[in-house]
Design a protein around this motif. Structure first.
Motif, short mmCIF file in Angstrom:
data_model
loop_
_atom_site.label_atom_id
_atom_site.label_comp_id
_atom_site.label_asym_id
_atom_site.label_seq_id
_atom_site.Cartn_x
_atom_site.Cartn_y
_atom_site.Cartn_z
N ARG A 107 0.83 -1.21 0.00
CA ARG A 107 0.00 0.00 0.00
C ARG A 107 0.87 1.26 0.00
O ARG A 107 0.56 2.24 -0.69
N GLN A 108 1.96 1.23 0.75
CA GLN A 108 2.86 2.37 0.78
C GLN A 108 3.51 2.59 -0.58
O GLN A 108 3.64 3.73 -1.04
N ILE A 109 3.91 1.50 -1.23
CA ILE A 109 4.52 1.60 -2.56
C ILE A 109 3.52 2.18 -3.55
O ILE A 109 3.85 3.08 -4.33
N GLN A 110 2.29 1.66 -3.50
CA GLN A 110 1.25 2.19 -4.39
C GLN A 110 1.00 3.67 -4.12
O GLN A 110 0.81 4.47 -5.05
N GLY A 111 1.00 4.03 -2.84
CA GLY A 111 0.77 5.43 -2.49
C GLY A 111 1.86 6.35 -3.01
O GLY A 111 1.58 7.43 -3.54
N LEU A 112 3.12 5.92 -2.87
CA LEU A 112 4.24 6.72 -3.36
C LEU A 112 4.21 6.86 -4.88
O LEU A 112 4.48 7.93 -5.43
N GLU A 113 3.89 5.76 -5.54
CA GLU A 113 3.78 5.81 -7.01
C GLU A 113 2.67 6.76 -7.44
O GLU A 113 2.83 7.54 -8.39
N THR A 114 1.54 6.70 -6.72
CA THR A 114 0.43 7.58 -7.05
C THR A 114 0.79 9.03 -6.81
O THR A 114 0.47 9.91 -7.62
N LEU A 115 1.48 9.31 -5.69
CA LEU A 115 1.89 10.68 -5.39
C LEU A 115 2.82 11.22 -6.47
O LEU A 115 2.72 12.39 -6.86
N ASN A 116 3.74 10.38 -6.94
CA ASN A 116 4.64 10.81 -8.02
C ASN A 116 3.86 11.12 -9.29
O ASN A 116 4.14 12.10 -9.99
N ASP A 117 2.88 10.26 -9.57
CA ASP A 117 2.07 10.47 -10.79
C ASP A 117 1.26 11.76 -10.71
O ASP A 117 1.22 12.55 -11.66
N VAL A 118 0.63 11.98 -9.55
CA VAL A 118 -0.22 13.18 -9.43
C VAL A 118 0.63 14.44 -9.37
O VAL A 118 0.19 15.51 -9.81
N ALA A 119 1.84 14.34 -8.82
CA ALA A 119 2.72 15.51 -8.80
C ALA A 119 3.06 15.95 -10.21
O ALA A 119 3.04 17.15 -10.52
N ARG A 120 3.35 14.98 -11.07
CA ARG A 120 3.64 15.32 -12.47
C ARG A 120 2.40 15.90 -13.15
O ARG A 120 2.49 16.83 -13.95
N LEU A 121 1.24 15.35 -12.79
CA LEU A 121 0.01 15.80 -13.43
C LEU A 121 -0.34 17.23 -13.05
O LEU A 121 -0.56 18.09 -13.92
N ILE A 122 -0.38 17.52 -11.76
CA ILE A 122 -0.82 18.85 -11.34
C ILE A 122 0.22 19.92 -11.64
O ILE A 122 -0.11 21.09 -11.84
N ASN A 123 1.50 19.53 -11.70
CA ASN A 123 2.54 20.51 -12.02
C ASN A 123 2.69 20.72 -13.52
O ASN A 123 3.46 21.58 -13.94
N SER A 124 1.95 19.94 -14.31
CA SER A 124 1.99 20.15 -15.75
C SER A 124 1.13 21.34 -16.16
O SER A 124 1.25 21.85 -17.27
N GLU A 125 0.28 21.79 -15.25
CA GLU A 125 -0.56 22.96 -15.51
C GLU A 125 0.07 24.16 -14.81
O GLU A 125 0.08 24.23 -13.58
N ILE A 126 0.65 25.09 -15.57
CA ILE A 126 1.44 26.17 -14.98
C ILE A 126 0.67 27.47 -14.85
O ILE A 126 1.18 28.44 -14.31
N THR A 127 -0.54 27.52 -15.35
CA THR A 127 -1.33 28.75 -15.23
C THR A 127 -2.36 28.61 -14.11
O THR A 127 -2.88 27.52 -13.84
N TYR A 128 -2.64 29.72 -13.44
CA TYR A 128 -3.62 29.73 -12.36
C TYR A 128 -5.00 29.81 -12.98
O TYR A 128 -5.48 30.89 -13.36
N SER A 129 -5.64 28.66 -13.10
CA SER A 129 -6.91 28.59 -13.84
C SER A 129 -7.77 27.46 -13.28
O SER A 129 -7.34 26.69 -12.42
N SER A 130 -8.99 27.37 -13.78
CA SER A 130 -9.89 26.31 -13.36
C SER A 130 -9.34 24.94 -13.75
O SER A 130 -9.63 23.94 -13.09
N GLU A 131 -8.55 24.91 -14.81
CA GLU A 131 -7.96 23.64 -15.25
C GLU A 131 -6.99 23.09 -14.21
O GLU A 131 -6.93 21.88 -13.98
N LEU A 132 -6.26 23.96 -13.56
CA LEU A 132 -5.34 23.53 -12.49
C LEU A 132 -6.12 22.86 -11.37
O LEU A 132 -5.76 21.77 -10.91
N PHE A 133 -7.20 23.49 -10.92
CA PHE A 133 -7.97 22.94 -9.80
C PHE A 133 -8.73 21.68 -10.21
O PHE A 133 -8.95 20.79 -9.38
#
Length: 300
Positions: A107-133
């Protein structure tokens, strides 16, 4: 036994599969979510590789579920030699403890992998917009495997939390005063909260959707930038059996830190972008007013 069974184990893990539609020990463990003791493999009609195991002196087995919350994600088979048969009951507790550790690690491994994935996803949006949220909201849903996620941001002028994004079509509350409801409580205290069943908080819970209070678990955490709380992430699922737990809380807290950084970076980028656009507009206006004006002086 370990040395003698090395070839068998390699074959067992690379070639063998269990069809859970067929009667077998693994199916029983999946269905009951309880450890199965097989004292005599020879008499277990559905056991695969039975003859190979008996040939090298393995006589019995302990099959324990690997569980995350109330879901079985796999099984752990532990084989015992003939001279260990009298210890099978004592070893059951050890096997179950080991299975819990394996499941927790997975579960910890899955959680870390998920956190890495979502970090890349949310940081791919660089403008402050509804798309970021929207990306933050969807990422939180996927990470927590829940039905609904809402994001509230603090409005200093109104001293309230304002809804920025929500996956729930039934939401009716878009504003919470500080201290009002669970979201306002999180904003006020600055601490995360796991609510296995919202009905346990009748005085604090303020219904935010058109649906009545029912069996629902919630998880809320502040979005914090350094010492400043800028918002709240609220997640809920229509289930009090597979409810949120402390590990979910640790995940959403780590996630909210990443979300806060993404929000800050997007605000900075958008602010700098706006400043450049304003400077360019000023330069164009100045050149129209005075075509001979020195470009460098206007820029300064």
């Amino acid at each position: 036994i370990a040395a003698e069974t090395n070839d068998l184990v390699t074959h067992y893990t690379s070639e063998m599969y269990l069809n859970l539609d067929e009667p077998c020990g693994a199916r029983e463990v999946f269905d009951t979510q309880k450890t199965l003791i097989v004292p005599d493999i020879a008499s277990a009609s559905s056991w695969k590789y039975k003859n190979e195991l008996l040939e090298i002196g393995i006589n019995s087995a302990i099959v324990s579920p690997l569980r995350i919350k109330n879901s079985v994600i796999g099984i752990l088979d532990v084989y015992l030699s003939q001279n260990e048969d009298d210890q099978i009951e004592q070893k059951k507790a050890v096997v179950e403890s080991f299975a819990k550790q394996i499941a927790a690690t997975l579960r910890q491994i899955q959680g870390l992998e998920t956190l890495n994935d979502v970090a890349r996803l949310i940081n791919s949006e660089i403008t402050y917009s509804s798309e970021l949220f929207k990306k933050i909201m969807v990422s939180a849903q996927q990470m927590l495997d829940c039905e609904h996620v809402s994001i509230f941001l603090a409005n200093s002028e109104q001293n309230a939390l304002m809804l920025e994004a929500s996956s729930s079509p039934d939401i009716k509350r878009t504003r919470f005063e500080m201290g009002e409801g669970l979201a306002g409580y999180i904003m006020q205290t600055g601490k995360s909260l796991v609510v296995p069943d919202v009905r346990q908080y009748p005085d604090t819970f303020v219904e935010s959707s058109s649906k009545p209070i029912n069996e629902r678990s919630m998880l809320l955490t502040p979005i914090r930038l350094q010492d400043q709380i800028i918002g709240v992430i609220s997640a809920d699922k229509d289930d009090v059996i597979e409810f949120f737990d402390k590990y979910d809380q640790s995940l959403i807290e780590a996630f909210s830190n990443q979300a806060a950084i993404a929000i800050r970076n997007a605000r900075l980028f958008t602010s700098e972008q706006q400043a450049r656009q304003d400077a360019e507009r000023l330069q164009r206006v100045a050149l129209i007013v005075n075509p001979e004006m020195d470009r460098e002086r206007v820029r300064k």
